[in-house]
Design a protein around this motif. Structure first.
Motif, PDB file in Angstrom:
ATOM      1  N   SER A   1       0.844  -1.203   0.000  1.00  0.00           N
ATOM      2  CA  SER A   1       0.000   0.000   0.000  1.00  0.00           C
ATOM      3  C   SER A   1       0.877   1.250   0.000  1.00  0.00           C
ATOM      4  CB  SER A   1      -0.919   0.001   1.233  1.00  0.00           C
ATOM      5  OG  SER A   1      -1.816  -1.083   1.198  1.00  0.00           O
ATOM      6  N   ARG A   2       0.551   2.191  -0.905  1.00  0.00           N
ATOM      7  CA  ARG A   2       1.367   3.393  -1.046  1.00  0.00           C
ATOM      8  C   ARG A   2       0.618   4.673  -0.675  1.00  0.00           C
ATOM      9  NH1 ARG A   2       2.938   5.350  -5.118  1.00  0.00           N
ATOM     10  NH2 ARG A   2       5.086   5.925  -4.567  1.00  0.00           N
ATOM     11  N   VAL A   3      -0.692   4.721  -0.976  1.00  0.00           N
ATOM     12  CA  VAL A   3      -1.442   5.960  -0.806  1.00  0.00           C
ATOM     13  C   VAL A   3      -2.490   5.803   0.293  1.00  0.00           C
ATOM     14  CG1 VAL A   3      -2.934   7.667  -1.919  1.00  0.00           C
ATOM     15  CG2 VAL A   3      -1.096   6.566  -3.225  1.00  0.00           C
ATOM     16  N   LEU A   4      -2.439   6.702   1.258  1.00  0.00           N
ATOM     17  CA  LEU A   4      -3.417   6.765   2.335  1.00  0.00           C
ATOM     18  C   LEU A   4      -4.365   7.924   2.074  1.00  0.00           C
ATOM     19  CD1 LEU A   4      -4.477   6.154   5.273  1.00  0.00           C
ATOM     20  CD2 LEU A   4      -2.748   7.813   6.059  1.00  0.00           C
ATOM     21  N   ALA A   5      -5.672   7.643   2.104  1.00  0.00           N
ATOM     22  CA  ALA A   5      -6.680   8.700   2.032  1.00  0.00           C
ATOM     23  C   ALA A   5      -7.273   8.908   3.415  1.00  0.00           C
ATOM     24  CB  ALA A   5      -7.779   8.331   1.045  1.00  0.00           C
ATOM     25  N   VAL A   6      -7.279  10.137   3.872  1.00  0.00           N
ATOM     26  CA  VAL A   6      -7.913  10.505   5.135  1.00  0.00           C
ATOM     27  C   VAL A   6      -9.118  11.363   4.801  1.00  0.00           C
ATOM     28  CG1 VAL A   6      -7.656  11.744   7.310  1.00  0.00           C
ATOM     29  CG2 VAL A   6      -5.756  10.389   6.420  1.00  0.00           C
ATOM     30  N   LEU A   7     -10.301  10.880   5.160  1.00  0.00           N
ATOM     31  CA  LEU A   7     -11.543  11.596   4.863  1.00  0.00           C
ATOM     32  C   LEU A   7     -12.041  12.262   6.129  1.00  0.00           C
ATOM     33  CD1 LEU A   7     -13.357   8.868   2.698  1.00  0.00           C
ATOM     34  CD2 LEU A   7     -11.541  10.485   2.042  1.00  0.00           C
ATOM     35  N   GLY A   8     -12.178  13.579   6.066  1.00  0.00           N
ATOM     36  CA  GLY A   8     -12.541  14.356   7.240  1.00  0.00           C
ATOM     37  C   GLY A   8     -11.448  15.358   7.547  1.00  0.00           C
ATOM     38  N   THR A   9     -11.791  16.343   8.368  1.00  0.00           N
ATOM     39  CA  THR A   9     -10.826  17.417   8.652  1.00  0.00           C
ATOM     40  C   THR A   9     -10.739  17.747  10.145  1.00  0.00           C
ATOM     41  OG1 THR A   9     -12.564  19.069   8.214  1.00  0.00           O
ATOM     42  CG2 THR A   9     -11.109  18.476   6.380  1.00  0.00           C
ATOM     43  N   GLY A  10     -11.383  16.930  10.986  1.00  0.00           N
ATOM     44  CA  GLY A  10     -11.388  17.199  12.414  1.00  0.00           C
ATOM     45  C   GLY A  10     -10.270  16.483  13.158  1.00  0.00           C
TER      46      GLY A  10
END
Length: 324
Positions: free
Chosen positions: A126-135
């Motif tokens: 795995s190379r790319v991490l997506a973080v959804l949210g801004t809190g």
């Protein structure tokens, strides 16, 4: 009784130690050693709720209870949506030992358990991490995910572009290779997704997720869902605690409870993260399989987090001593 405020908690918490402590607590839970009564909540109509979360972990030797409020409209007023305090007790005598600010610990322990799921379920390439949210949860998930896996890039996706850019800039200053993007673009590019949103409608849909993706979904509100039913039906589903997670809110997950009540989710195929930690169950069965860790947060995680901070505070003489 030792009182530890937010500044003390942040200064004392060691992320590596927290991940390991949460792992021990989750193994205790899955092995039947921990005590974890159901979460209960008192509701204030039209405003929010107060939940109580006690737990005991024998491996860590910690007995604790968290008081948590969830007030969704606080965000409009610039106040925290989630606010928490953790009380720690001597498991041998019942004497109260500490009162610990729980806001940062709640975000950190949740991210630490998601990090455990990445350690056990994400593809090694795995190379790319997506973080959804801004809190706060999104911020801690980026930090803890990168602690357990060497991601080449982090994509921060949020509904508010300004907040997404601000979080991405903050994380970049901490040394992460990060950029902001839309939620859709982040999911399309990701090998691992950490979703920490307050969405009502699912933002993670089967047609948008790449084969082999691992998802850690921690969004948790009364009428919301982060993951659609089609994705959950096909994925390997991992939870903290089956008996808890498959119940309706505020005990369990809406995402899973609705599938379960419709007969579309077999509890026997749902794996506990503690079973992975203890080596009792296997993780993914191939590089194409989608895996979903659906977190609702359980009190043994709070107990584990409080034990890490309290041990450091006692060692370093940090905190204020108070007699009730």
């Amino acid at each position: 009784m030792r009182v530890l405020d937010r500044r003390a908690v942040r200064s004392l918490l060691v992320p590596d130690e927290l991940v390991e402590a949460v792992g021990h607590a989750m193994a205790d839970l899955s092995e039947g050693r921990a005590s974890l009564p159901p979460r209960i909540a008192a509701r204030v109509p039209g405003a929010g709720l107060l939940a109580t979360m006690p737990a005991y972990s024998p491996t860590l030797g910690v007995l604790a209870a968290k008081l948590l409020t969830v007030y969704l409209d606080n965000d409009v007023a610039g106040l925290p949506v989630h606010q928490a305090t953790i009380a720690v007790f001597d498991p041998l005598t019942g004497r109260i030992l500490a009162l610990v600010d729980g806001d940062h610990l709640t975000a950190a322990r949740t991210a630490a358990c998601s990090a455990l799921s990445i350690r056990h379920l994400a593809r090694r390439d795995s190379r790319v991490l997506a973080v959804l949210g801004t809190g706060p949860q999104a911020r801690e998930h980026a930090r803890y995910a990168c602690l357990v896996h060497p991601f080449a890039e982090v994509c921060v996706g949020g509904r508010d572009p300004v907040k997404a850019e601000r979080l991405a800039a903050d994380l970049a200053r901490e040394g992460l290779q990060v950029r902001s993007t839309t939620i859709v673009e982040a999911v399309e590019e990701a090998d691992v997704v950490c979703a920490a949103t307050s969405t009502v409608e699912p933002i993670l849909r089967r047609g948008d997720v790449r084969p082999g993706t691992h998802i850690a979904s921690v969004g948790y509100i009364a009428h919301g869902r982060e993951v659609d039913a089609a994705l959950l039906r096909e994925a390997l589903v991992v939870v903290e605690h089956r008996d808890t997670s498959l119940q309706p809110f505020p005990i369990g997950s809406n995402d899973l409870a609705e599938l379960g009540s419709a007969g579309e989710l077999d509890p026997e195929r749902v794996v506990e993260i503690g079973e992975l930690v203890a080596g009792r169950r296997a993780g993914r069965d191939g590089p194409e399989q989608v895996t979903v860790f659906k977190s609702v947060g359980v009190a043994v995680q709070d107990a584990a987090a409080a034990s890490v901070v309290l041990a450091a505070a006692e060692r370093d003489g940090v905190g204020t001593e108070v007699t009730l």
